[in-house]
Design a protein around this motif. Structure first.
Motif, PDB file in Angstrom:
ATOM      1  N   LYS A 143       0.853  -1.176   0.000  1.00 53.51           N
ATOM      2  CA  LYS A 143       0.000   0.000   0.000  1.00 53.51           C
ATOM      3  C   LYS A 143       0.893   1.230   0.000  1.00 53.51           C
ATOM      4  CE  LYS A 143      -3.809  -2.236   2.299  1.00 53.51           C
ATOM      5  NZ  LYS A 143      -4.722  -2.247   3.427  1.00 53.51           N
ATOM      6  N   LYS A 144       0.696   2.035  -1.033  1.00 56.45           N
ATOM      7  CA  LYS A 144       1.463   3.271  -1.152  1.00 56.45           C
ATOM      8  C   LYS A 144       0.493   4.431  -1.284  1.00 56.45           C
ATOM      9  CE  LYS A 144       5.384   1.118  -3.450  1.00 56.45           C
ATOM     10  NZ  LYS A 144       6.248   1.104  -4.627  1.00 56.45           N
ATOM     11  N   PRO A 145       0.835   5.545  -0.696  1.00 61.74           N
ATOM     12  CA  PRO A 145      -0.062   6.702  -0.805  1.00 61.74           C
ATOM     13  C   PRO A 145      -0.104   7.216  -2.245  1.00 61.74           C
ATOM     14  CG  PRO A 145       1.968   7.302   0.314  1.00 61.74           C
ATOM     15  CD  PRO A 145       2.006   5.823   0.102  1.00 61.74           C
ATOM     16  N   CYS A 146      -1.259   7.674  -2.632  1.00 63.25           N
ATOM     17  CA  CYS A 146      -1.442   8.246  -3.966  1.00 63.25           C
ATOM     18  C   CYS A 146      -1.078   9.725  -3.906  1.00 63.25           C
ATOM     19  CB  CYS A 146      -2.900   8.069  -4.377  1.00 63.25           C
ATOM     20  SG  CYS A 146      -3.248   8.649  -6.034  1.00 63.25           S
ATOM     21  N   GLN A 183      -1.183  13.596  -4.271  1.00 56.84           N
ATOM     22  CA  GLN A 183      -2.336  14.498  -4.220  1.00 56.84           C
ATOM     23  C   GLN A 183      -2.729  14.982  -5.605  1.00 56.84           C
ATOM     24  OE1 GLN A 183      -4.150  15.048  -1.430  1.00 56.84           O
ATOM     25  NE2 GLN A 183      -5.605  16.034  -2.819  1.00 56.84           N
ATOM     26  N   SER A 184      -1.759  15.183  -6.487  1.00 59.73           N
ATOM     27  CA  SER A 184      -2.085  15.669  -7.835  1.00 59.73           C
ATOM     28  C   SER A 184      -2.948  14.666  -8.595  1.00 59.73           C
ATOM     29  CB  SER A 184      -0.805  15.962  -8.629  1.00 59.73           C
ATOM     30  OG  SER A 184      -0.028  14.777  -8.766  1.00 59.73           O
ATOM     31  N   ILE A 185      -2.704  13.385  -8.410  1.00 61.88           N
ATOM     32  CA  ILE A 185      -3.520  12.357  -9.059  1.00 61.88           C
ATOM     33  C   ILE A 185      -4.921  12.350  -8.459  1.00 61.88           C
ATOM     34  CG2 ILE A 185      -3.801   9.876  -9.427  1.00 61.88           C
ATOM     35  CD1 ILE A 185      -0.756   9.682  -9.656  1.00 61.88           C
ATOM     36  N   LEU A 186      -5.003  12.459  -7.146  1.00 62.63           N
ATOM     37  CA  LEU A 186      -6.312  12.514  -6.496  1.00 62.63           C
ATOM     38  C   LEU A 186      -7.113  13.714  -6.992  1.00 62.63           C
ATOM     39  CD1 LEU A 186      -5.410  11.600  -2.814  1.00 62.63           C
ATOM     40  CD2 LEU A 186      -6.650  10.204  -4.452  1.00 62.63           C
ATOM     41  N   ASP A 187      -6.469  14.855  -7.103  1.00 65.08           N
ATOM     42  CA  ASP A 187      -7.143  16.063  -7.572  1.00 65.08           C
ATOM     43  C   ASP A 187      -7.663  15.881  -8.997  1.00 65.08           C
ATOM     44  OD1 ASP A 187      -6.597  17.266  -5.144  1.00 65.08           O
ATOM     45  OD2 ASP A 187      -4.831  18.344  -5.892  1.00 65.08           O
ATOM     46  N   THR A 188      -6.857  15.261  -9.858  1.00 61.41           N
ATOM     47  CA  THR A 188      -7.272  15.012 -11.241  1.00 61.41           C
ATOM     48  C   THR A 188      -8.479  14.091 -11.292  1.00 61.41           C
ATOM     49  OG1 THR A 188      -4.986  15.278 -12.004  1.00 61.41           O
ATOM     50  CG2 THR A 188      -6.506  14.135 -13.479  1.00 61.41           C
TER      51      THR A 188
END
Length: 67
Positions: A50-53, A55-60
């Motif tokens: 498990k790796k954190p995503c 923030q830029s990908i989450l925002d997109t």
């Protein structure tokens, strides 16, 4: 199978869990399916990191969902 998946994903209701426990001993295919699915889930959880995503990908993703 839906109840087995819900139990393994910890999404089953108490009534579903009770029903499964009561009938599991009487249904060989249910026992085998539960054991197989649990084994697969346990094996996958050991292999997946498990790796954190970022923030830029989450925002997109959020932007595309909301548009």
């Amino acid at each position: 199978m839906k109840i087995i998946q819900a139990i393994l994903d910890d999404e089953a209701t108490d009534a579903e869990k009770d029903h499964f426990r009561e009938n599991m001993d009487k249904c060989i295919p249910c026992i085998e399916a539960y054991r197989l699915e649990k084994c697969i889930k346990d094996s996958l959880s050991l292999k997946i990191q498990k790796k954190p995503c970022p923030q830029s990908i989450l925002d997109t993703i959020i932007t595309k969902i909301n548009s």
